[in-house]
Design a protein around this motif. Structure first.
Motif, PDB file in Angstrom:
ATOM      1  N   VAL A 130       0.844  -1.199   0.000  1.00  0.00           N
ATOM      2  CA  VAL A 130       0.000   0.000   0.000  1.00  0.00           C
ATOM      3  C   VAL A 130       0.884   1.256   0.000  1.00  0.00           C
ATOM      4  O   VAL A 130       1.950   1.274   0.633  1.00  0.00           O
ATOM      5  CB  VAL A 130      -0.963  -0.007   1.212  1.00  0.00           C
ATOM      6  N   THR A 182      -1.148   5.312  -8.778  1.00  0.00           N
ATOM      7  CA  THR A 182      -0.509   6.386  -9.533  1.00  0.00           C
ATOM      8  C   THR A 182       0.031   5.845 -10.862  1.00  0.00           C
ATOM      9  O   THR A 182      -0.116   6.472 -11.913  1.00  0.00           O
ATOM     10  CB  THR A 182       0.651   7.003  -8.710  1.00  0.00           C
ATOM     11  N   LYS A 186       0.852   2.027  -6.785  1.00  0.00           N
ATOM     12  CA  LYS A 186       0.135   1.215  -7.776  1.00  0.00           C
ATOM     13  C   LYS A 186      -0.888   2.048  -8.547  1.00  0.00           C
ATOM     14  O   LYS A 186      -0.928   2.020  -9.769  1.00  0.00           O
ATOM     15  CB  LYS A 186      -0.598   0.047  -7.089  1.00  0.00           C
TER      16      LYS A 186
HETATM   17  P1  GDP Z   1      -1.055   2.631  -3.854  1.00  0.00           P
HETATM   18  O1  GDP Z   1      -1.626   2.508  -2.479  1.00  0.00           O
HETATM   19  O2  GDP Z   1       0.031   1.623  -4.083  1.00  0.00           O
HETATM   20  O3  GDP Z   1      -2.079   2.606  -4.941  1.00  0.00           O
HETATM   21  O4  GDP Z   1      -0.276   4.033  -3.891  1.00  0.00           O
HETATM   22  P2  GDP Z   1      -0.733   5.418  -4.561  1.00  0.00           P
HETATM   23  O5  GDP Z   1      -0.642   5.343  -6.039  1.00  0.00           O
HETATM   24  O6  GDP Z   1      -2.032   5.836  -3.975  1.00  0.00           O
HETATM   25  O7  GDP Z   1       0.438   6.374  -4.081  1.00  0.00           O
HETATM   26  C1  GDP Z   1       0.666   6.673  -2.719  1.00  0.00           C
HETATM   27  C2  GDP Z   1       1.326   8.027  -2.593  1.00  0.00           C
HETATM   28  O8  GDP Z   1       2.610   8.010  -3.204  1.00  0.00           O
HETATM   29  C3  GDP Z   1       0.547   9.129  -3.285  1.00  0.00           C
HETATM   30  O9  GDP Z   1       0.603  10.276  -2.485  1.00  0.00           O
HETATM   31  C4  GDP Z   1       1.291   9.330  -4.589  1.00  0.00           C
HETATM   32  O10 GDP Z   1       1.196  10.638  -5.081  1.00  0.00           O
HETATM   33  C5  GDP Z   1       2.710   9.027  -4.179  1.00  0.00           C
HETATM   34  N1  GDP Z   1       3.505   8.540  -5.314  1.00  0.00           N
HETATM   35  C6  GDP Z   1       3.221   7.535  -6.146  1.00  0.00           C
HETATM   36  N2  GDP Z   1       4.186   7.369  -7.073  1.00  0.00           N
HETATM   37  C7  GDP Z   1       5.124   8.310  -6.806  1.00  0.00           C
HETATM   38  C8  GDP Z   1       6.374   8.655  -7.419  1.00  0.00           C
HETATM   39  O11 GDP Z   1       6.825   8.082  -8.401  1.00  0.00           O
HETATM   40  N3  GDP Z   1       7.061   9.674  -6.843  1.00  0.00           N
HETATM   41  C9  GDP Z   1       6.601  10.345  -5.740  1.00  0.00           C
HETATM   42  N4  GDP Z   1       7.360  11.335  -5.262  1.00  0.00           N
HETATM   43  N5  GDP Z   1       5.431  10.049  -5.168  1.00  0.00           N
HETATM   44  C10 GDP Z   1       4.693   9.055  -5.674  1.00  0.00           C
END
Ligand code: GDP
Length: 483
Positions: free
Chosen positions: A81, A87, A85
């Motif tokens: 989490v 993003t 993913k």
């Molecule tokens: P998930 O729970 O795996 O789906 O993660 P998210 O996609 O919701 O991302 C979690 C947080 O990490 C968010 O605030 C995103 O903006 C941030 N984030 C995701 N990818 C990147 C990245 O490549 N660089 C940075 N700096 N932040 C990222």
């Protein structure tokens, strides 16, 4: 059919300086050497692989074999989490989906097609847009195998976390090849090298270091190196030689379903073989009906969908469940019959799962060992899902288990991770015929009853020696039944 006589084998062993005593077991390397001498191919029989192969065969019929054509790979994104993913999915969807270029909006049907330019040619792949191993595991527990490649996202500023381990375990158990996206390389504190080191320690050796797992450093947020990631995924797909026969009636899997206010029951299918057409009569799980209309990932009406292509279907009488298989049949009567049969067999499955028929448990293992009835019971290998309180316990339990004599039964760890037992652990156990051992962890009531319904054995321990003793006794055929 080549038969190697006992004399020849004994002769070979003597020639190697081994004096067999008549009852000893040859190890795998020795068997391979003997077979090599006689030009016999050795199939390393891993029950999980065998299961996957059998499933592949189910998808193709004889008639398909000479009409197979390439099909796009279907990709799932998994990882811990907050590692990025969603993003990543969003970036890929916004930047690579044809319909969004044309000003259209993707409709969220559960999967979308992505164009990847490679050597001047545009190739297609399909992304499932529910990330995470929970969805993947739940589909697999229902017998579905849709994903061809898993992208494992690991944040470069955080490294391997419990759900990273779980995601890897699910992909491995399903025999799905992985590509690692080391994400957030734009962030301060990002250390891709450290992530690669951590991964190599758990058996995922980076290609750059001579291993076989491609790893790409990306920033999902900034869109950095995503082209690279997609190209890598396509290369892995190419090696898999993904095929289907578009020239036959469609069959595949439901990946998402629900009730729509105006459209009624809607379901998104991924076609895995053949072509699904408007007007086709389909059965999926316990639901059936005529495909009155098909919509693609851009919300456009389409006339048909070929292999790997996701389409939303309307016209079913009920809402099916993600993971249900669908197939096209000749008439509504046949569809109704098949749906009823399916409902009945599901009822029976539920009853027998509850009753524990064919269930893999330490007691059933023990009685199979003691009566010498291991073969045919999937019990030569005991698949273990180990959940513990803290990282240090993993090695402690693992090492203690691994030194147990594995003459009759070998132990295989499908997953070793910290944290309480979850429903996705149960799904993994169902799909791979495993048992769950917990050490100093809990299982919520809902997970307990889920395990019971699915016929999965879950044993929780507070004392490490009790855990080890139970497994040892089971492997030696000495465990007393608890019931
Ligand atoms: P998930 O729970 O795996 O789906 O993660 P998210 O996609 O919701 O991302 C979690 C947080 O990490 C968010 O605030 C995103 O903006 C941030 N984030 C995701 N990818 C990147 C990245 O490549 N660089 C940075 N700096 N932040 C990222």
């Amino acid at each position: 059919n080549l038969v190697i006589g006992e004399g020849e084998i004994l002769g070979y062993l003597y020639s190697k300086g081994i004096k067999p005593d008549g009852v000893q077991t040859l190890d795998k390397d020795m068997v391979k050497m003997i077979c090599k001498e006689h030009d016999v191919e050795v199939l390393d029989v891993d029950p999980i692989k065998v299961e996957e192969m059998a499933r592949k065969k189910e998808i193709f019929d004889e008639e398909d074999l000479d009409k197979l054509q390439d099909r796009p790979p279907v990709i799932t994104i998994m990882g811990h989490v907050d590692h990025g993913k969603t993003t990543l999915l969003d970036y890929i969807q916004k930047s690579k989906v044809a319909s969004s270029e044309a000003g259209g909006i993707t409709q969220g049907i559960g999967a979308y097609k992505v164009q990847v330019p490679i050597d001047g040619k545009v190739q297609q792949c399909v992304f499932l847009d529910t990330p995470g191993h929970e969805a993947f595991g739940a589909m697999r527990a229902r017998g579905a195998r849709v994903t061809d490649i898993a992208i494992i996202v690991v944040a470069a500023d955080d490294g391997i976390r419990p759900q990273t381990n779980e995601a890897i375990a699910h992909a491995k158990a399903a025999g799905v090849p992985m590509v690692v996206a080391i994400n957030k390389i734009d962030k301060e504190g990002a250390n891709a090298e450290r992530v690669m080191q951590e991964l190599s320690l758990i058996g995922l050796m980076p290609e750059d270091w001579g291993g076989d797992i491609p790893m790409v450093q990306v920033s999902a947020l900034k869109g950095e190196n995503i082209d690279d990631l997609l190209e890598t995924v396509m290369l892995v797909a190419e090696l898999q030689d993904l095929k289907a026969n578009p020239d036959r009636s469609g069959k595949g899997t439901v990946i998402e379903a629900g009730l729509h206010k105006a459209k009624g029951p809607v379901a998104t299918f991924i076609v895995q073989n053949g072509t699904l057409k408007v007007g086709d009569i389909v059965v999926c799980g316990e639901a059936f009906g005529k495909a009155r209309a098909l919509f693609d990932d851009g919300g456009n009406r389409v006339k048909e969908a070929g292999p790997s292509i996701p389409v939303q279907v309307i016209g079913l009488n009920h809402v099916p469940i993600a993971g249900d298989e669908f197939e096209v049949v000749d008439s509504l009567e046949i569809a109704r019959e098949k749906a009823e049969l399916r409902a009945e067999s599901l009822r029976n499955e539920r009853i027998s799962a509850k009753a524990g028929d064919g269930k893999v448990t330490l007691s059933s293992l023990a009685s199979a060992v003691s009566t010498g009835k291991l073969s045919g019971l999937d019990l030569h290998q005991l698949n273990i899902i180990l959940k513990v309180d803290v990282q240090g316990s993993i090695e402690a339990v693992r090492q203690a288990l691994q030194v147990l004599p594995q003459d009759n039964v070998t132990l295989k760890f499908l997953l070793q991770a910290t944290g309480d037992i979850s429903s996705s652990d149960i799904d993994l156990a169902v799909a791979s015929k495993g048992i769950i051992l917990g050490f100093n962890v809990r299982a919520p009531g809902s997970v307990k009853s889920y395990a019971e319904n699915k016929g999965v054995e879950m044993r929780l321990y507070r004392v490490i020696y009790e855990l080890i003793d139970d497994v040892r006794n089971a492997m030696e055929g000495l465990l007393e039944p608890v019931e």
